[in-house]
Design a protein around this motif. Sequence first.
Motif, mmCIF file in Angstrom:
data_model
loop_
_atom_site.group_PDB
_atom_site.id
_atom_site.type_symbol
_atom_site.label_atom_id
_atom_site.label_comp_id
_atom_site.label_asym_id
_atom_site.label_seq_id
_atom_site.Cartn_x
_atom_site.Cartn_y
_atom_site.Cartn_z
ATOM 1 N N ASP A 1 -1.256 -6.567 -7.389
ATOM 2 C CA ASP A 1 -2.398 -6.023 -8.132
ATOM 3 C C ASP A 1 -2.951 -4.774 -7.464
ATOM 4 O OD1 ASP A 1 -2.359 -7.822 -10.198
ATOM 5 O OD2 ASP A 1 -3.805 -9.198 -9.282
ATOM 6 N N VAL A 2 -3.021 -4.804 -6.132
ATOM 7 C CA VAL A 2 -3.512 -3.647 -5.385
ATOM 8 C C VAL A 2 -2.628 -2.437 -5.646
ATOM 9 C CG1 VAL A 2 -3.892 -2.690 -3.072
ATOM 10 C CG2 VAL A 2 -4.644 -5.027 -3.607
ATOM 11 N N PHE A 3 -1.323 -2.652 -5.638
ATOM 12 C CA PHE A 3 -0.390 -1.538 -5.855
ATOM 13 C C PHE A 3 -0.453 -1.028 -7.291
ATOM 14 C CE2 PHE A 3 1.260 -2.884 -1.809
ATOM 15 C CZ PHE A 3 1.749 -1.711 -1.256
ATOM 16 N N ARG A 4 -0.600 -1.941 -8.239
ATOM 17 C CA ARG A 4 -0.698 -1.524 -9.639
ATOM 18 C C ARG A 4 -1.944 -0.657 -9.856
ATOM 19 N NH1 ARG A 4 1.815 -6.600 -10.988
ATOM 20 N NH2 ARG A 4 -0.178 -7.686 -10.833
ATOM 21 N N LYS A 5 -3.043 -1.094 -9.300
ATOM 22 C CA LYS A 5 -4.297 -0.354 -9.469
ATOM 23 C C LYS A 5 -4.244 1.010 -8.781
ATOM 24 C CE LYS A 5 -7.105 -4.523 -9.955
ATOM 25 N NZ LYS A 5 -8.061 -5.444 -9.293
ATOM 26 N N ALA A 6 -3.509 1.075 -7.671
ATOM 27 C CA ALA A 6 -3.386 2.347 -6.941
ATOM 28 C C ALA A 6 -2.334 3.260 -7.557
ATOM 29 C CB ALA A 6 -3.051 2.079 -5.482
ATOM 30 N N GLY A 7 -1.474 2.719 -8.411
ATOM 31 C CA GLY A 7 -0.450 3.517 -9.063
ATOM 32 C C GLY A 7 0.690 3.923 -8.164
ATOM 33 N N VAL A 8 1.010 3.093 -7.166
ATOM 34 C CA VAL A 8 2.119 3.393 -6.250
ATOM 35 C C VAL A 8 3.039 2.183 -6.139
ATOM 36 C CG1 VAL A 8 0.914 5.141 -4.888
ATOM 37 C CG2 VAL A 8 0.672 2.725 -4.269
ATOM 38 N N ALA A 9 4.263 2.433 -5.712
ATOM 39 C CA ALA A 9 5.254 1.374 -5.555
ATOM 40 C C ALA A 9 5.215 0.806 -4.143
ATOM 41 C CB ALA A 9 6.651 1.911 -5.862
ATOM 42 N N ILE A 10 5.616 -0.440 -4.029
ATOM 43 C CA ILE A 10 5.696 -1.078 -2.715
ATOM 44 C C ILE A 10 6.845 -0.431 -1.938
ATOM 45 C CG2 ILE A 10 6.043 -3.254 -1.487
ATOM 46 C CD1 ILE A 10 5.019 -4.652 -4.075
ATOM 47 N N PRO A 11 6.603 0.009 -0.700
ATOM 48 C CA PRO A 11 7.623 0.764 0.041
ATOM 49 C C PRO A 11 8.770 -0.102 0.560
ATOM 50 C CG PRO A 11 5.715 0.384 1.435
ATOM 51 C CD PRO A 11 5.341 -0.108 0.057
ATOM 52 N N GLU B 1 4.022 7.434 3.199
ATOM 53 C CA GLU B 1 3.589 8.141 1.994
ATOM 54 C C GLU B 1 2.634 7.268 1.164
ATOM 55 O OE1 GLU B 1 7.038 9.241 -0.185
ATOM 56 O OE2 GLU B 1 7.803 10.650 1.343
ATOM 57 N N VAL B 2 3.045 6.050 0.946
ATOM 58 C CA VAL B 2 2.239 5.124 0.154
ATOM 59 C C VAL B 2 0.934 4.790 0.862
ATOM 60 C CG1 VAL B 2 2.152 2.743 -0.695
ATOM 61 C CG2 VAL B 2 4.184 4.142 -1.117
ATOM 62 N N ALA B 3 1.015 4.569 2.172
ATOM 63 C CA ALA B 3 -0.178 4.220 2.941
ATOM 64 C C ALA B 3 -1.217 5.329 2.868
ATOM 65 C CB ALA B 3 0.200 3.933 4.389
ATOM 66 N N ASN B 4 -0.774 6.574 2.859
ATOM 67 C CA ASN B 4 -1.711 7.700 2.743
ATOM 68 C C ASN B 4 -2.417 7.700 1.387
ATOM 69 O OD1 ASN B 4 -1.467 8.937 5.296
ATOM 70 N ND2 ASN B 4 0.434 9.930 4.702
ATOM 71 N N VAL B 5 -1.658 7.377 0.340
ATOM 72 C CA VAL B 5 -2.262 7.318 -0.990
ATOM 73 C C VAL B 5 -3.278 6.176 -1.053
ATOM 74 C CG1 VAL B 5 -1.842 6.916 -3.442
ATOM 75 C CG2 VAL B 5 -0.245 8.324 -2.118
ATOM 76 N N LEU B 6 -2.894 5.012 -0.553
ATOM 77 C CA LEU B 6 -3.801 3.868 -0.554
ATOM 78 C C LEU B 6 -5.084 4.179 0.214
ATOM 79 C CD1 LEU B 6 -1.186 1.041 0.131
ATOM 80 C CD2 LEU B 6 -2.441 1.375 -2.000
ATOM 81 N N LYS B 7 -4.897 4.789 1.367
ATOM 82 C CA LYS B 7 -6.045 5.125 2.209
ATOM 83 C C LYS B 7 -6.975 6.111 1.501
ATOM 84 C CE LYS B 7 -6.956 6.301 7.070
ATOM 85 N NZ LYS B 7 -6.319 6.709 8.360
#
Length: 416
Positions: free
Chosen positions: A148-158, A166-172
């Motif tokens: 759910d966290v990844f869906r809401k952030a619009g990024v794929a699980i690395p 890359e993903v961690a920077n977007v999440l942050k």
Amino acid sequence: MATIKLFVSAITLILLSTAVLASDVEVLHYMTSTGEAAAIEVLKEELRASGHSWKEVAVAGGGGETAMTVLKFRALSGNPPAAAQIKGPQIQEWGEQGLLTSLDSIASAGHWDELLPPVVSNMMKYQGEYVAVPVNVHRVNWLWANPDVFRKAGVAIPTTWDQFFEVANVLKSKGILPLAYGGQTWQDATFFETVALGVGGAEFYSSAFVDLNQKTLTSATMVKVFETFRKTREYTDADAPGRDWHLATRMVSNGEAAMQIMGDWAKGEFTAAGQHADVDYVCLAAPDTSGAFIFNIDSFAMFELRDSDAREAQADLARLVMEPMFQQAFNVNKGSIPARLGMDRAVFDSCAHASMDAFVASAATAQLVPSMAHGMATSSQVQSAIYDVVTAFYNSKNLSAKEAVDKLAHAIDAAR
């Protein structure tokens, strides 16, 4: 093998004075989280059904350091439990002391050699005789994620370290904590060995942590391992130091954090919370480790006992641990996979199926490696030396990766 030394600690003064009844089976272990406790309860019930009483010595601490201190005091004081949670090369160390009892008659009757993969059965033996019984096989190199966290952030699980950052920077940037982390020495080492496998591969990992090859330990690849390891700290929170692993798992479970890198015992916590794989959480091999498998085998070593009734109860414990009913129920609760081959897979979830498949496949491709962090790869002295360097580096702002590599090589050389 180095001789086991007595470490005096105030914590060992507990649990020493209570007498054990003849039919009691006293078991010392450190499976104390919610999921682990549920798994242990299965064994308690099985033992009670066989007419014996379970006497528990449960010592909290996911890495088992405190439990081993208690055990050393007990055993070397002439008052060992019937069984203790010991694994890997430590089984050989205890065997050298002449304190373990042979389980060969039970193993022969139960056909353990046919039911256990050689990588498991070999670790249960001292000088060719069974002295311990395995309860499971853990895969250490897992990434757990809240979908759910990844869906809401619009990024794929690395799936790679490059993707992770890359993903961690977007999440942050979106105010989401990328990584749930517990800053304890054994957790630092668990994370570090997973990074090492991803950055260097299985051959590099074995050369460094099994063979203790100095050239590998001081290589440019090891420098990159340390650099990658430290970089992950940018994506943890200020409360990480000292946090227990299951509390970090809970952060992923309830959506406070996106990911955790931890062994499959984390799945036991999701299960205990009523959550389901591929719905409430996702399991993937840790970044860059999809074809490899760091294994950790929980086992109970059996100590020499004087009383014949106590020995009979101890034998029943060893027999029950290898029974299909226990291997199934325990591992469903714990999050691990059975040590015993040929088990019915129907009750296991997709994460367990993936682990079973990866265990077999990695063994065939020489990518099955023992966990350094969990006492499967090397002696307790070397493991402790690695712990010290890894934790000091992770918590230091001034120690460079190259300096840490040099410290690691020297510490391992001194501890051998």
